[in-house]
Design a protein around this motif. Structure first.
Motif, PDB file in Angstrom:
ATOM      1  N   VAL A 120     -17.345   1.015 -10.164  1.00 30.31           N
ATOM      2  CA  VAL A 120     -16.968   1.357 -11.543  1.00 30.31           C
ATOM      3  C   VAL A 120     -18.205   1.381 -12.431  1.00 30.31           C
ATOM      4  CG1 VAL A 120     -15.648   0.601 -13.564  1.00 30.31           C
ATOM      5  CG2 VAL A 120     -14.620   0.481 -11.280  1.00 30.31           C
ATOM      6  N   ASP A 121     -19.068   0.407 -12.266  1.00 29.96           N
ATOM      7  CA  ASP A 121     -20.303   0.373 -13.061  1.00 29.96           C
ATOM      8  C   ASP A 121     -21.165   1.611 -12.803  1.00 29.96           C
ATOM      9  OD1 ASP A 121     -19.578  -2.046 -14.137  1.00 29.96           O
ATOM     10  OD2 ASP A 121     -20.873  -3.259 -12.846  1.00 29.96           O
ATOM     11  N   ALA A 122     -21.078   2.157 -11.591  1.00 29.98           N
ATOM     12  CA  ALA A 122     -21.879   3.331 -11.234  1.00 29.98           C
ATOM     13  C   ALA A 122     -21.238   4.638 -11.672  1.00 29.98           C
ATOM     14  CB  ALA A 122     -22.111   3.357  -9.722  1.00 29.98           C
ATOM     15  N   GLY A 123     -19.995   4.587 -12.165  1.00 28.85           N
ATOM     16  CA  GLY A 123     -19.405   5.801 -12.706  1.00 28.85           C
ATOM     17  C   GLY A 123     -18.100   6.256 -12.105  1.00 28.85           C
ATOM     18  N   ALA A 124     -17.445   5.432 -11.286  1.00 27.43           N
ATOM     19  CA  ALA A 124     -16.162   5.834 -10.700  1.00 27.43           C
ATOM     20  C   ALA A 124     -15.069   5.861 -11.762  1.00 27.43           C
ATOM     21  CB  ALA A 124     -15.768   4.887  -9.568  1.00 27.43           C
ATOM     22  N   SER A 125     -14.259   6.911 -11.727  1.00 23.94           N
ATOM     23  CA  SER A 125     -13.131   7.051 -12.653  1.00 23.94           C
ATOM     24  C   SER A 125     -11.922   6.261 -12.186  1.00 23.94           C
ATOM     25  CB  SER A 125     -12.707   8.523 -12.771  1.00 23.94           C
ATOM     26  OG  SER A 125     -13.782   9.382 -12.987  1.00 23.94           O
ATOM     27  N   TYR A 126     -11.766   6.187 -10.872  1.00 19.52           N
ATOM     28  CA  TYR A 126     -10.673   5.423 -10.278  1.00 19.52           C
ATOM     29  C   TYR A 126     -11.133   4.951  -8.910  1.00 19.52           C
ATOM     30  CZ  TYR A 126      -9.553   9.098  -6.918  1.00 19.52           C
ATOM     31  OH  TYR A 126      -9.624   9.992  -5.869  1.00 19.52           O
ATOM     32  N   LEU A 127     -10.362   4.050  -8.300  1.00 20.79           N
ATOM     33  CA  LEU A 127     -10.708   3.527  -6.989  1.00 20.79           C
ATOM     34  C   LEU A 127      -9.583   3.772  -5.992  1.00 20.79           C
ATOM     35  CD1 LEU A 127     -12.215   0.068  -8.004  1.00 20.79           C
ATOM     36  CD2 LEU A 127     -13.471   2.163  -7.442  1.00 20.79           C
ATOM     37  N   GLY A 128      -9.944   4.239  -4.811  1.00 22.38           N
ATOM     38  CA  GLY A 128      -9.022   4.282  -3.693  1.00 22.38           C
ATOM     39  C   GLY A 128      -9.224   3.008  -2.899  1.00 22.38           C
ATOM     40  N   VAL A 129      -8.195   2.181  -2.791  1.00 23.27           N
ATOM     41  CA  VAL A 129      -8.345   0.839  -2.245  1.00 23.27           C
ATOM     42  C   VAL A 129      -7.535   0.697  -0.958  1.00 23.27           C
ATOM     43  CG1 VAL A 129      -8.037  -1.614  -2.709  1.00 23.27           C
ATOM     44  CG2 VAL A 129      -8.752  -0.081  -4.541  1.00 23.27           C
ATOM     45  N   GLY A 130      -8.217   0.299   0.109  1.00 18.90           N
ATOM     46  CA  GLY A 130      -7.534   0.140   1.371  1.00 18.90           C
ATOM     47  C   GLY A 130      -8.523   0.080   2.524  1.00 18.90           C
ATOM     48  N   PRO A 131      -8.005   0.270   3.748  1.00 19.40           N
ATOM     49  CA  PRO A 131      -6.610   0.608   4.038  1.00 19.40           C
ATOM     50  C   PRO A 131      -5.661  -0.553   3.744  1.00 19.40           C
ATOM     51  CG  PRO A 131      -7.802   0.164   6.067  1.00 19.40           C
ATOM     52  CD  PRO A 131      -8.820   0.155   4.965  1.00 19.40           C
ATOM     53  N   CYS A 132      -4.559  -0.211   3.089  1.00 26.64           N
ATOM     54  CA  CYS A 132      -3.570  -1.221   2.757  1.00 26.64           C
ATOM     55  C   CYS A 132      -2.883  -1.722   4.028  1.00 26.64           C
ATOM     56  CB  CYS A 132      -2.557  -0.614   1.789  1.00 26.64           C
ATOM     57  SG  CYS A 132      -1.341  -1.789   1.184  1.00 26.64           S
ATOM     58  N   HIS A 133      -2.492  -0.775   4.885  1.00 25.09           N
ATOM     59  CA  HIS A 133      -1.870  -1.100   6.164  1.00 25.09           C
ATOM     60  C   HIS A 133      -2.583  -0.307   7.261  1.00 25.09           C
ATOM     61  CE1 HIS A 133       1.207  -3.050   3.851  1.00 25.09           C
ATOM     62  NE2 HIS A 133       1.576  -1.915   3.278  1.00 25.09           N
ATOM     63  N   ALA A 134      -2.292  -0.629   8.492  1.00 28.75           N
ATOM     64  CA  ALA A 134      -2.850   0.131   9.609  1.00 28.75           C
ATOM     65  C   ALA A 134      -2.353   1.568   9.553  1.00 28.75           C
ATOM     66  CB  ALA A 134      -2.435  -0.508  10.931  1.00 28.75           C
ATOM     67  N   THR A 135      -3.220   2.508   9.910  1.00 31.40           N
ATOM     68  CA  THR A 135      -2.862   3.925   9.865  1.00 31.40           C
ATOM     69  C   THR A 135      -3.571   4.676  10.980  1.00 31.40           C
ATOM     70  OG1 THR A 135      -2.935   5.949   8.521  1.00 31.40           O
ATOM     71  CG2 THR A 135      -4.693   4.358   8.179  1.00 31.40           C
ATOM     72  N   THR A 136      -2.963   5.758  11.405  1.00 28.82           N
ATOM     73  CA  THR A 136      -3.548   6.572  12.483  1.00 28.82           C
ATOM     74  C   THR A 136      -4.085   7.894  11.969  1.00 28.82           C
ATOM     75  OG1 THR A 136      -1.383   7.558  12.974  1.00 28.82           O
ATOM     76  CG2 THR A 136      -2.001   5.569  14.196  1.00 28.82           C
ATOM     77  N   THR A 137      -4.065   8.114  10.658  1.00 32.27           N
ATOM     78  CA  THR A 137      -4.476   9.408  10.131  1.00 32.27           C
ATOM     79  C   THR A 137      -5.988   9.553  10.023  1.00 32.27           C
ATOM     80  OG1 THR A 137      -4.217   8.622   7.862  1.00 32.27           O
ATOM     81  CG2 THR A 137      -2.339   9.758   8.852  1.00 32.27           C
ATOM     82  N   LYS A 138      -6.717   8.458  10.173  1.00 32.66           N
ATOM     83  CA  LYS A 138      -8.176   8.525  10.088  1.00 32.66           C
ATOM     84  C   LYS A 138      -8.754   7.485  11.028  1.00 32.66           C
ATOM     85  CE  LYS A 138     -11.969   8.680   6.727  1.00 32.66           C
ATOM     86  NZ  LYS A 138     -12.358   8.513   5.313  1.00 32.66           N
ATOM     87  N   ASP A 139      -9.759   7.899  11.802  1.00 33.11           N
ATOM     88  CA  ASP A 139     -10.364   7.005  12.780  1.00 33.11           C
ATOM     89  C   ASP A 139     -11.432   6.120  12.134  1.00 33.11           C
ATOM     90  OD1 ASP A 139      -8.850   8.110  14.845  1.00 33.11           O
ATOM     91  OD2 ASP A 139     -10.345   9.667  15.226  1.00 33.11           O
ATOM     92  N   GLY A 140     -11.715   4.995  12.780  1.00 33.90           N
ATOM     93  CA  GLY A 140     -12.840   4.157  12.384  1.00 33.90           C
ATOM     94  C   GLY A 140     -12.658   3.363  11.116  1.00 33.90           C
ATOM     95  N   LEU A 141     -11.422   3.129  10.696  1.00 26.89           N
ATOM     96  CA  LEU A 141     -11.197   2.379   9.470  1.00 26.89           C
ATOM     97  C   LEU A 141     -11.341   0.880   9.707  1.00 26.89           C
ATOM     98  CD1 LEU A 141      -8.096   4.263   8.026  1.00 26.89           C
ATOM     99  CD2 LEU A 141     -10.437   4.358   7.175  1.00 26.89           C
ATOM    100  N   PRO A 142     -11.747   0.141   8.682  1.00 25.28           N
ATOM    101  CA  PRO A 142     -11.824  -1.320   8.812  1.00 25.28           C
ATOM    102  C   PRO A 142     -10.423  -1.931   8.811  1.00 25.28           C
ATOM    103  CG  PRO A 142     -12.359  -0.632   6.577  1.00 25.28           C
ATOM    104  CD  PRO A 142     -12.227   0.618   7.375  1.00 25.28           C
ATOM    105  N   PRO A 143     -10.319  -3.239   9.046  1.00 25.69           N
ATOM    106  CA  PRO A 143      -9.004  -3.881   9.077  1.00 25.69           C
ATOM    107  C   PRO A 143      -8.251  -3.717   7.747  1.00 25.69           C
ATOM    108  CG  PRO A 143     -10.663  -5.330  10.007  1.00 25.69           C
ATOM    109  CD  PRO A 143     -11.395  -4.177   9.404  1.00 25.69           C
ATOM    110  N   ALA A 144      -6.925  -3.694   7.840  1.00 27.42           N
ATOM    111  CA  ALA A 144      -6.093  -3.556   6.647  1.00 27.42           C
ATOM    112  C   ALA A 144      -6.260  -4.763   5.727  1.00 27.42           C
ATOM    113  CB  ALA A 144      -4.636  -3.398   7.055  1.00 27.42           C
ATOM    114  N   ILE A 145      -6.195  -4.517   4.417  1.00 24.42           N
ATOM    115  CA  ILE A 145      -6.375  -5.591   3.439  1.00 24.42           C
ATOM    116  C   ILE A 145      -5.051  -6.080   2.868  1.00 24.42           C
ATOM    117  CG2 ILE A 145      -8.688  -4.821   2.820  1.00 24.42           C
ATOM    118  CD1 ILE A 145      -7.490  -3.597   0.265  1.00 24.42           C
ATOM    119  N   GLY A 146      -3.969  -5.345   3.094  1.00 23.55           N
ATOM    120  CA  GLY A 146      -2.669  -5.775   2.620  1.00 23.55           C
ATOM    121  C   GLY A 146      -2.516  -5.693   1.113  1.00 23.55           C
ATOM    122  N   VAL A 147      -1.335  -6.068   0.656  1.00 22.96           N
ATOM    123  CA  VAL A 147      -1.045  -6.041  -0.783  1.00 22.96           C
ATOM    124  C   VAL A 147      -1.957  -7.004  -1.531  1.00 22.96           C
ATOM    125  CG1 VAL A 147       0.725  -6.483  -2.529  1.00 22.96           C
ATOM    126  CG2 VAL A 147       1.341  -5.319  -0.403  1.00 22.96           C
ATOM    127  N   GLY A 148      -2.254  -8.145  -0.913  1.00 22.86           N
ATOM    128  CA  GLY A 148      -3.123  -9.123  -1.564  1.00 22.86           C
ATOM    129  C   GLY A 148      -4.519  -8.588  -1.822  1.00 22.86           C
TER     130      GLY A 148
END
Length: 208
Positions: A120-148
């Motif tokens: 945000v300090d660097a200029g982001a208008s919004y943030l895409g936060v996740g992955p919230c849950h496990a997903t198969t639509t994109k490879d190489g994602l880090p572990p899910a962070i959940g609602v918390g």
């Protein structure tokens, strides 16, 4: 700056998927709260990305829907999109902001509060936060962070937080309660038998 809807449709260009057909179905139902993010496979050429982005921009224009391009910011500019989105391995947020200019929409991916604040300090208008849950639509994602995890980021910043990664319509009320402004979806719409109905379910969960 263009308006930011609460339902972000990320194009699904995996083999056998038709992102434009899905978009045509969803636009009449969700246009008031829709943002479309053009994302293509890493193997796609810039020309292929541009051709898809131009079609998406053309389809969105009559509805006043904001169109963004993931990663390939030069394609976003060339196609007349409203802005772009950068992930952790793309251009740094500050550099992306210089490319797009001060009035464009710029999303950035974050998964923990420190990185979120820096984006945000660097200029982001919004943030895409996740992955919230496990997903198969994109490879190489880090572990899910959940609602918390989404909640921790939402409490740390004052820009819209959009939860992404395996999000279903049933997840939306909890995510909204955790502070998410909206949700971004891929397979939940592209794999739906009735994308328009699926989009309507998301909108109800978002309170739209």
């Amino acid at each position: 700056m263009p308006s930011l809807g609460r339902l972000h449709l990320v194009t699904d260009t995996r083999p056998g998927r038709d992102p434009l057909t899905v978009l045509r179905a969803v636009l009449p139902v969700a246009h008031a709260e829709l943002v479309v993010q053009v994302r293509v496979e890493d193997t796609a050429t810039d020309r292929q990305a541009y051709d898809l982005a131009r079609r998406v921009v053309e389809l969105c224009a009559p509805y006043g829907v904001t169109c963004l391009v993931n990663d390939r910011l030069h394609v976003a500019l060339a196609a007349g999109a409203a802005g772009g989105h950068v992930g952790a391995d793309d251009l740094p947020v500050a550099a992306a902001r210089r490319v797009l200019g001060p009035t464009a929409v710029l999303g950035a991916t974050a998964r923990e509060p420190g990185a979120a604040v820096a984006a945000v300090d660097a200029g982001a208008s919004y943030l895409g936060v996740g992955p919230c849950h496990a997903t198969t639509t994109k490879d190489g994602l880090p572990p899910a962070i959940g609602v918390g995890g989404v909640q921790a980021v939402a409490r740390a910043v004052n820009v819209p937080v959009v939860a992404i990664g395996g999000v279903t319509a049933q997840d939306v009320p909890a995510l909204r309660a955790a502070g998410a402004y909206g949700v971004a979806v891929v397979g939940a719409l592209s794999s739906a038998a009735d994308p328009a109905r699926a989009a309507a379910e998301f909108l109800r969960g978002l309170g739209c």
